[in-house]
Motif scaffolding. Structure first.
Motif, PDB file in Angstrom:
ATOM      1  N   UNK A 164       0.819  -1.298  -0.078  1.00 31.02           N
ATOM      2  CA  UNK A 164      -0.006  -0.015   0.085  1.00 31.02           C
ATOM      3  C   UNK A 164       0.860   1.261  -0.196  1.00 31.02           C
ATOM      4  N   UNK A 165       1.759   1.352   0.822  1.00 34.50           N
ATOM      5  CA  UNK A 165       2.813   2.350   0.863  1.00 34.50           C
ATOM      6  C   UNK A 165       3.486   2.719  -0.538  1.00 34.50           C
ATOM      7  N   UNK A 166       3.903   1.587  -1.181  1.00 34.38           N
ATOM      8  CA  UNK A 166       4.512   1.612  -2.474  1.00 34.38           C
ATOM      9  C   UNK A 166       3.630   2.108  -3.547  1.00 34.38           C
ATOM     10  N   UNK A 167       2.412   1.691  -3.249  1.00 36.32           N
ATOM     11  CA  UNK A 167       1.434   2.164  -4.404  1.00 36.32           C
ATOM     12  C   UNK A 167       1.114   3.741  -4.041  1.00 36.32           C
ATOM     13  N   UNK A 222       2.524   9.194  -1.785  1.00 37.15           N
ATOM     14  CA  UNK A 222       2.078  10.466  -1.276  1.00 37.15           C
ATOM     15  C   UNK A 222       1.058  10.441   0.005  1.00 37.15           C
ATOM     16  N   UNK A 223       0.655   9.384   0.292  1.00 38.40           N
ATOM     17  CA  UNK A 223      -0.301   9.285   1.267  1.00 38.40           C
ATOM     18  C   UNK A 223       0.474   8.961   2.720  1.00 38.40           C
ATOM     19  N   UNK A 224       0.527  10.282   3.521  1.00 32.96           N
ATOM     20  CA  UNK A 224       1.263  10.022   4.685  1.00 32.96           C
ATOM     21  C   UNK A 224       0.606   9.348   5.908  1.00 32.96           C
ATOM     22  N   UNK A 225      -0.778   8.835   5.698  1.00 35.96           N
ATOM     23  CA  UNK A 225      -1.456   8.305   6.559  1.00 35.96           C
ATOM     24  C   UNK A 225      -1.150   6.811   6.703  1.00 35.96           C
ATOM     25  N   UNK A 245       1.405   5.437   8.978  1.00 35.41           N
ATOM     26  CA  UNK A 245       0.861   5.397  10.593  1.00 35.41           C
ATOM     27  C   UNK A 245       0.092   4.470  10.817  1.00 35.41           C
ATOM     28  N   UNK A 246      -0.913   4.130   9.616  1.00 36.69           N
ATOM     29  CA  UNK A 246      -1.848   3.011   9.801  1.00 36.69           C
ATOM     30  C   UNK A 246      -0.876   1.596   9.862  1.00 36.69           C
ATOM     31  N   UNK A 247      -0.110   1.330   9.186  1.00 37.98           N
ATOM     32  CA  UNK A 247       0.727   0.229   9.240  1.00 37.98           C
ATOM     33  C   UNK A 247       1.245   0.245  10.684  1.00 37.98           C
ATOM     34  N   UNK A 248       1.915   1.231  11.136  1.00 35.73           N
ATOM     35  CA  UNK A 248       2.498   1.086  12.446  1.00 35.73           C
ATOM     36  C   UNK A 248       1.332   0.691  13.582  1.00 35.73           C
TER      37      UNK A 248
END
Length: 168
Positions: free
Chosen positions: A22-25, A28-31, A34-37
């Motif tokens: 999700x982060x790689x795709x 630009x989504x900074x949220x 944090x969701x992953x964490x």
């Protein structure tokens, strides 16, 4: 239609891979980081169980069940959690797969798994104005209103009605 579709519990290592993707795709989504964490912390602590529906290893729908009052992220937990009650949330289905029954299959799997874990009740929250989801939850058996309260997200306050279903 459902021949390549599987539902399963997502373990911590699978959850990490899903969030890395999700982060790689969505760089630009900074949220998302944090969701992953937060979700990794919950998965490792065992306060949430993560569920997913997959087609050919692609996550197409997901949800989670908070199974412990030790979870730091659930609001109004005094009303929605107990030793034999799990709180369902974070329902998501990717756009091309909506309205085709995939999430209903995932929900059925979740309910059966939670029952086998010893839960007797499930709770769910919905905004009172969200007629579509409220009616779907009613159809699934969430007919007992147990609390009406407020949740806060990013400086927003959202009114939520919580419903319970007996699954024993």
């Amino acid at each position: 239609m459902f021949q390549n579709y599987i539902t399963k519990i997502i373990n911590a290592s699978e959850l990490e891979k899903i969030y890395d993707k999700k982060i790689a795709q969505n760089p630009a989504d900074i949220h998302i980081p944090e969701q992953k964490k937060r979700r990794m912390k919950d998965a490792i602590a065992g306060t949430k169980v993560f569920f997913g529906g997959f087609i050919d290893d692609e996550l197409i729908c997901e949800a989670n069940a908070t199974v412990s009052a030790d979870d730091a992220h659930v609001q109004n937990k005094d009303y929605v959690l107990s030793g034999n009650t799990a709180y369902l949330s974070a329902f998501l289905t990717k756009e091309p797969y909506r309205q085709k029954g995939y999430f209903s299959k995932l929900y059925e799997f979740m309910e059966n798994e939670l029952r086998s874990m010893g839960f007797e009740h499930l709770t769910i929250g919905v905004e009172p104005e969200d007629e579509k989801n409220r009616l779907m939850y009613y159809k699934w058996g969430y007919t007992e209103l147990i609390y009406s309260g407020v949740e806060e997200f990013d400086d927003m306050k959202i009114r939520v009605c919580y419903y319970r279903k007996n699954i024993k």
